[in-house]
Enzyme design. Structure first.
Site, PDB file in Angstrom:
ATOM      1  N   ASN A   1       2.354 -10.024  -6.374  1.00 28.57           N
ATOM      2  CA  ASN A   1       1.399 -10.047  -5.429  1.00 28.57           C
ATOM      3  C   ASN A   1       0.568 -11.374  -5.789  1.00 28.57           C
ATOM      4  O   ASN A   1       0.260 -11.862  -7.153  1.00 28.57           O
ATOM      5  CB  ASN A   1       0.289  -8.750  -5.734  1.00 28.57           C
ATOM      6  CG  ASN A   1       0.717  -7.608  -5.363  1.00 28.57           C
ATOM      7  OD1 ASN A   1       0.770  -6.673  -5.984  1.00 28.57           O
ATOM      8  ND2 ASN A   1       1.508  -7.534  -4.303  1.00 28.57           N
TER       9      ASN A   1
ATOM     10  N   GLU B   1       7.964  -6.491  -7.204  1.00 24.84           N
ATOM     11  CA  GLU B   1       7.400  -7.677  -6.484  1.00 24.84           C
ATOM     12  C   GLU B   1       6.407  -8.247  -7.012  1.00 24.84           C
ATOM     13  O   GLU B   1       5.919  -8.001  -8.212  1.00 24.84           O
ATOM     14  CB  GLU B   1       6.842  -6.942  -5.048  1.00 24.84           C
ATOM     15  CG  GLU B   1       5.426  -5.890  -5.607  1.00 24.84           C
ATOM     16  CD  GLU B   1       4.677  -5.466  -4.208  1.00 24.84           C
ATOM     17  OE1 GLU B   1       4.799  -6.260  -3.205  1.00 24.84           O
ATOM     18  OE2 GLU B   1       4.093  -4.537  -4.343  1.00 24.84           O
TER      19      GLU B   1
ATOM     20  N   LYS C   1      17.904   1.362  -5.954  1.00 27.94           N
ATOM     21  CA  LYS C   1      18.306   2.590  -6.573  1.00 27.94           C
ATOM     22  C   LYS C   1      16.713   3.047  -6.728  1.00 27.94           C
ATOM     23  O   LYS C   1      15.924   2.446  -7.197  1.00 27.94           O
ATOM     24  CB  LYS C   1      18.871   2.024  -7.946  1.00 27.94           C
ATOM     25  CG  LYS C   1      19.209   3.105  -8.660  1.00 27.94           C
ATOM     26  CD  LYS C   1      20.261   4.042  -8.492  1.00 27.94           C
ATOM     27  CE  LYS C   1      20.531   5.339  -9.408  1.00 27.94           C
ATOM     28  NZ  LYS C   1      20.954   6.222  -8.655  1.00 27.94           N
TER      29      LYS C   1
ATOM     30  N   GLY D   1       0.817  -1.378   0.020  1.00 31.42           N
ATOM     31  CA  GLY D   1      -0.099   0.091  -0.089  1.00 31.42           C
ATOM     32  C   GLY D   1       0.805   1.164   0.046  1.00 31.42           C
ATOM     33  O   GLY D   1       0.391   2.274   0.530  1.00 31.42           O
TER      34      GLY D   1
ATOM     35  N   ARG E   1      -2.376 -12.899  -5.384  1.00 37.53           N
ATOM     36  CA  ARG E   1      -3.655 -12.717  -4.999  1.00 37.53           C
ATOM     37  C   ARG E   1      -4.404 -12.121  -6.333  1.00 37.53           C
ATOM     38  O   ARG E   1      -3.589 -11.494  -7.160  1.00 37.53           O
ATOM     39  CB  ARG E   1      -3.936 -11.979  -3.863  1.00 37.53           C
ATOM     40  CG  ARG E   1      -3.426 -10.457  -3.972  1.00 37.53           C
ATOM     41  CD  ARG E   1      -3.494  -9.446  -2.962  1.00 37.53           C
ATOM     42  NE  ARG E   1      -2.714  -8.427  -3.000  1.00 37.53           N
ATOM     43  CZ  ARG E   1      -2.786  -7.354  -3.525  1.00 37.53           C
ATOM     44  NH1 ARG E   1      -3.689  -7.142  -4.690  1.00 37.53           N
ATOM     45  NH2 ARG E   1      -1.902  -6.300  -3.429  1.00 37.53           N
TER      46      ARG E   1
ATOM     47  N   ARG F   1     -10.411   4.639  -9.928  1.00 35.57           N
ATOM     48  CA  ARG F   1     -11.011   4.185  -8.480  1.00 35.57           C
ATOM     49  C   ARG F   1     -11.692   5.346  -8.012  1.00 35.57           C
ATOM     50  O   ARG F   1     -11.309   6.439  -7.969  1.00 35.57           O
ATOM     51  CB  ARG F   1      -9.667   4.154  -7.700  1.00 35.57           C
ATOM     52  CG  ARG F   1      -8.933   2.626  -8.082  1.00 35.57           C
ATOM     53  CD  ARG F   1      -7.919   2.207  -7.033  1.00 35.57           C
ATOM     54  NE  ARG F   1      -7.103   1.328  -7.532  1.00 35.57           N
ATOM     55  CZ  ARG F   1      -6.102   0.425  -6.761  1.00 35.57           C
ATOM     56  NH1 ARG F   1      -6.373   0.697  -5.528  1.00 35.57           N
ATOM     57  NH2 ARG F   1      -5.382  -0.457  -7.336  1.00 35.57           N
TER      58      ARG F   1
HETATM   59  P1  ADP Z   1       3.826  -1.436  -2.123  1.00 37.49           P
HETATM   60  O1  ADP Z   1       3.978  -2.993  -2.171  1.00 37.49           O
HETATM   61  O2  ADP Z   1       3.734  -0.791  -0.909  1.00 37.49           O
HETATM   62  O3  ADP Z   1       2.693  -1.012  -3.138  1.00 37.49           O
HETATM   63  P2  ADP Z   1       5.555  -1.285  -4.329  1.00 37.49           P
HETATM   64  O4  ADP Z   1       6.963  -1.941  -4.263  1.00 37.49           O
HETATM   65  O5  ADP Z   1       4.638  -1.985  -5.106  1.00 37.49           O
HETATM   66  O6  ADP Z   1       5.105  -1.053  -2.880  1.00 37.49           O
HETATM   67  O7  ADP Z   1       5.801   0.156  -4.958  1.00 37.49           O
HETATM   68  C1  ADP Z   1       4.728   0.910  -5.023  1.00 37.49           C
HETATM   69  C2  ADP Z   1       5.170   2.135  -5.796  1.00 37.49           C
HETATM   70  O8  ADP Z   1       6.371   2.798  -5.356  1.00 37.49           O
HETATM   71  C3  ADP Z   1       5.710   1.899  -7.489  1.00 37.49           C
HETATM   72  O9  ADP Z   1       4.777   1.536  -8.119  1.00 37.49           O
HETATM   73  C4  ADP Z   1       6.854   3.142  -7.713  1.00 37.49           C
HETATM   74  O10 ADP Z   1       5.820   4.164  -8.035  1.00 37.49           O
HETATM   75  C5  ADP Z   1       7.083   3.431  -6.326  1.00 37.49           C
HETATM   76  N1  ADP Z   1       8.541   2.664  -6.209  1.00 37.49           N
HETATM   77  C6  ADP Z   1       9.012   1.639  -5.586  1.00 37.49           C
HETATM   78  N2  ADP Z   1      10.294   1.331  -5.657  1.00 37.49           N
HETATM   79  C7  ADP Z   1      10.817   2.253  -6.464  1.00 37.49           C
HETATM   80  C8  ADP Z   1      12.129   2.418  -6.843  1.00 37.49           C
HETATM   81  N3  ADP Z   1      12.902   1.482  -6.822  1.00 37.49           N
HETATM   82  N4  ADP Z   1      12.135   3.468  -7.645  1.00 37.49           N
HETATM   83  C9  ADP Z   1      11.149   4.258  -8.055  1.00 37.49           C
HETATM   84  N5  ADP Z   1       9.930   4.324  -7.655  1.00 37.49           N
HETATM   85  C10 ADP Z   1       9.718   3.187  -6.914  1.00 37.49           C
END
Ligand code: ADP
Length: 445
Positions: free
Chosen positions: A290, A288, A201, A164, A292, A336
């Site tokens: 998901n 990552e 990064k 989230g 689900r 949404r």
């Molecule tokens: P969560 O599981 O909390 O949703 P995510 O790992 O899916 O977290 O990341 C959510 C959002 O955060 C991504 O869609 C992106 O916009 C930003 N983000 C995450 N990691 C990076 C990164 N290394 N560089 C730039 N933006 C990132």
């Protein structure tokens, strides 16, 4: 064949699952907290069981109450929806131990993707490109500083148990590190009861593009193309679409293969999503997975004409999938619709919906559990529903979305509709030129 499925969730996703079960001739059991007594998912299910007080910990997150509900109703399977216990390996294990099929992957598969650091390590071994970054958890601010120096700023600190968009901090220079490290750790501990943080990064101005996949119990995996989820506010998705305006046939092929490799590395079964960041040169990096169904699954359903919940249930029953990949046949966009005030920092706006008109007509789908007179409780997320439009081209899907949003009347609470109306008219959005930073520069009129 399952005879009866208990849906361990609420709101629109509970209703979504009930609808598919009806079509498949499967009976349904809704569960609800005392705050959700009047929700549509309760009215539309064949049976409904109250599982406790409004607070999630007392109801939708209470495994003992859910198992009791499944046992007294004789349910033979549980659908977890998204959020709540959908990615909780303990819940999946307890269901299976009680002879109630958890509609999703095995506890081991959930575990291996639940912790982001472990997931990244698994992906590196499988040869899937990941966001460059220090492997392993950060142990101290000094370690974080020296890692960042080697990697080059900017970097991002993330919670290994994250979700989230919480617990993330972007760090642009050495002097900001200490504060970012401390706040990320505190936020991770408060949100996830796990203060493990790691660094990667920071990919500047990337797109968030994810690949929907499906795998059966016999090792066959296919992909169902991409969703572009770059329209985000504070790392949370607001609009999703398929296909991505940034996609090429070559990139889809490469990302599809990488997603299948990622899922294959853990012999994944069920539907799932592999999330990537894509930079301006179309390099992509695993972020990552998901394990689900996701909120935005509907746009995929509409562009490939496929019921993903039905597929998920069939896979759980032991059906085989063909293994063929799916390519979008048209264009779908999802907005949404949240009970939030876009003019007031998107502050939640729970309360009674005094008057409601949902849009309809050609190319419009509304997935929502609300009705006129419904009270949006303050205890859960603020989603009122999802508005999805479908057309042959992106431009037409945007036009249909604008028209449908104009018809949508929700009185009594503030909603995100004014924001979406303006976005659909925005030239940059319409031209497909956007990334995850787009909304930082977007001013609501
Ligand atoms: P969560 O599981 O909390 O949703 P995510 O790992 O899916 O977290 O990341 C959510 C959002 O955060 C991504 O869609 C992106 O916009 C930003 N983000 C995450 N990691 C990076 C990164 N290394 N560089 C730039 N933006 C990132």
């Amino acid at each position: 064949m399952f005879k009866k499925i208990l849906i361990a969730n609420r709101g629109e996703i509970a209703l979504r699952v009930i609808r598919t079960c009806r079509e498949m001739g499967i009976k349904t059991v809704a569960v609800y907290s005392t705050a959700d007594r009047d929700s549509l998912h309760v009215k539309f299910a064949d049976e409904a069981v109250c599982i406790g007080k409004p607070q999630s910990a007392e109801s939708y997150l209470n495994i003992a109450h859910l198992m009791a509900a499944a046992e007294i109703t004789n349910a033979d399977a549980v659908h977890p929806g998204y959020g709540f216990l959908a990615e909780n390996p303990k819940f999946a294990q307890i269901c299976n131990d009680h002879g109630i099929k958890f509609i999703g992957p095995t506890p081991d598969m959930i575990n291996s993707m639940g912790d982001k650091i472990t997931a990244k390590e698994t992906m590196i071994k499988a040869g899937v490109p990941v966001v460059p970054g220090g492997e392993g958890l950060l142990q101290s601010v000094d370690e974080a500083k020296s890692l960042a120096k080697n990697m080059g700023y900017p970097v991002i600190i993330k919670a290994t148990a994250g979700g989230g968009g919480k617990g993330m901090r972007i760090v642009w220079e050495d002097t900001e590190m200490e504060k970012a490290y401390d706040t990320a750790k505190l936020e991770a501990a408060a949100s996830f009861k796990n203060d493990g943080i790691y660094m990667e990064k920071y990919v500047e101005e990337p797109r968030h593009i994810e690949i929907q996949i499906a795998g059966d119990q016999y090792g066959t995996i296919c992909h169902l193309s991409e969703r572009d989820c770059s329209i985000q506010r504070r790392h949370q998705k607001l609009v999703e679409e398929s296909p991505s305006p940034f996609m090429t046939d070559e990139l889809r092929y490469k990302m599809g293969e990488a997603a299948k490799k990622a899922a294959g590395a853990i012999n994944y079964e069920s539907v799932g999503t592999v999330e990537f960041l894509v930079d301006k040169d179309r390099n992509f990096y695993f972020m990552e997975m998901n394990t689900r169904i996701q909120v935005e699954h509907c746009v995929t359903e509409e562009v490939i004409n496929f019921d993903l919940i039905k597929e998920q249930i069939k896979i759980a029953m032991g059906d085989r999938i063909s293994g063929a990949d799916y390519i979008p046949m048209n264009h779908a966009i999802e907005c949404r619709i949240n009970a939030e005030d876009p003019y007031n920092d998107f502050r939640p706006s729970p309360g009674r919906i005094t008057s409601l008109n949902q849009p309809g007509g050609h190319g419009v789908r509304v997935d929502s559990h609300v009705y006129a007179g419904y009270v949006i409780p303050p205890y859960y997320d603020s989603m009122i529903g999802k508005l999805i439009t479908i057309a042959q081209t992106r431009q037409e899907a945007i036009q249909t979305m604008y028209r449908a949003l104009s018809e949508y009347v929700i009185e009594g609470v503030k909603t995100t509709i004014p924001f979406h109306l303006q976005l659909m008219q925005d030239e940059r959005f319409r031209s497909g030129d956007f990334n995850t930073k787009f909304l930082d520069r977007f001013e609501l009129k």
